[in-house]
Design an enzyme around this catalytic site. Sequence first.
Site, PDB file in Angstrom:
ATOM      1  CG  HIS A  13      -1.921  -0.896   1.263  1.00 36.61           C
ATOM      2  ND1 HIS A  13      -3.204  -1.057   2.056  1.00 36.61           N
ATOM      3  CD2 HIS A  13      -2.233  -2.027   0.439  1.00 36.61           C
ATOM      4  CE1 HIS A  13      -4.002  -2.161   1.857  1.00 36.61           C
ATOM      5  NE2 HIS A  13      -3.381  -2.709   0.957  1.00 36.61           N
ATOM      6  CD  GLU A  65      -1.977   4.140   3.342  1.00 30.83           C
ATOM      7  OE1 GLU A  65      -3.172   4.371   3.721  1.00 30.83           O
ATOM      8  OE2 GLU A  65      -1.706   3.391   2.337  1.00 30.83           O
ATOM      9  CB  CYS A  87      -1.971   1.649   6.280  1.00 25.69           C
ATOM     10  SG  CYS A  87      -1.533   0.720   4.743  1.00 25.69           S
ATOM     11  CB  CYS A 124      -6.503  -0.573   5.271  1.00 23.41           C
ATOM     12  SG  CYS A 124      -4.819  -1.233   5.146  1.00 23.41           S
TER      13      CYS A 124
END
Length: 164
Positions: free
Chosen positions: A61, A63, A94, A91
């Site tokens: 992801h 992040e 993260c 999410c």
Amino acid sequence: MPDEPIIDLQSDQYFMGEALRQAARAYEAEEVPVGAVVVREGRIIARAFNQVELLKDATAHAEMLALTQAEEVVGDWRLTDCTLYVTKEPCPMCAGAIVHVRLARVVYGVTDPKGGAAGSALNLLQFPTLNHRCEITSGVREAECRALLQTFFAEQRARQSKAN
């Protein structure tokens, strides 16, 4: 005055614009268009976009990739004096990483009512029993962040209906 930050530390609009540029890169790569930048002392020290499909890695992801880059730049896993700007609410995965690196602040664009872990579905960033809590600012350039995601998913649905 070379030690002064190039940009005012309150420039959330500007830094979210940089995260949006990363999200556009994800969009072009046919990834879910989420982008992130990490800012320290008024300067961007890390930039990333979703690369789950590209890297065949569910943890890639925006992040997560940005945090790893920032740790390399800082030379430590602790990012206590940094702010993460991300186009979509983090999410749970993260958010967990954000708490572990002890980010001072998270700024995001659009909420994720189904899976957001910064206050929508749950709030891991300010969870009372965890060892760290982050300041959260939401809704920065929200319309732009939302439009990018909506366009992406509309195109994905159109492609899938043509394939069927």
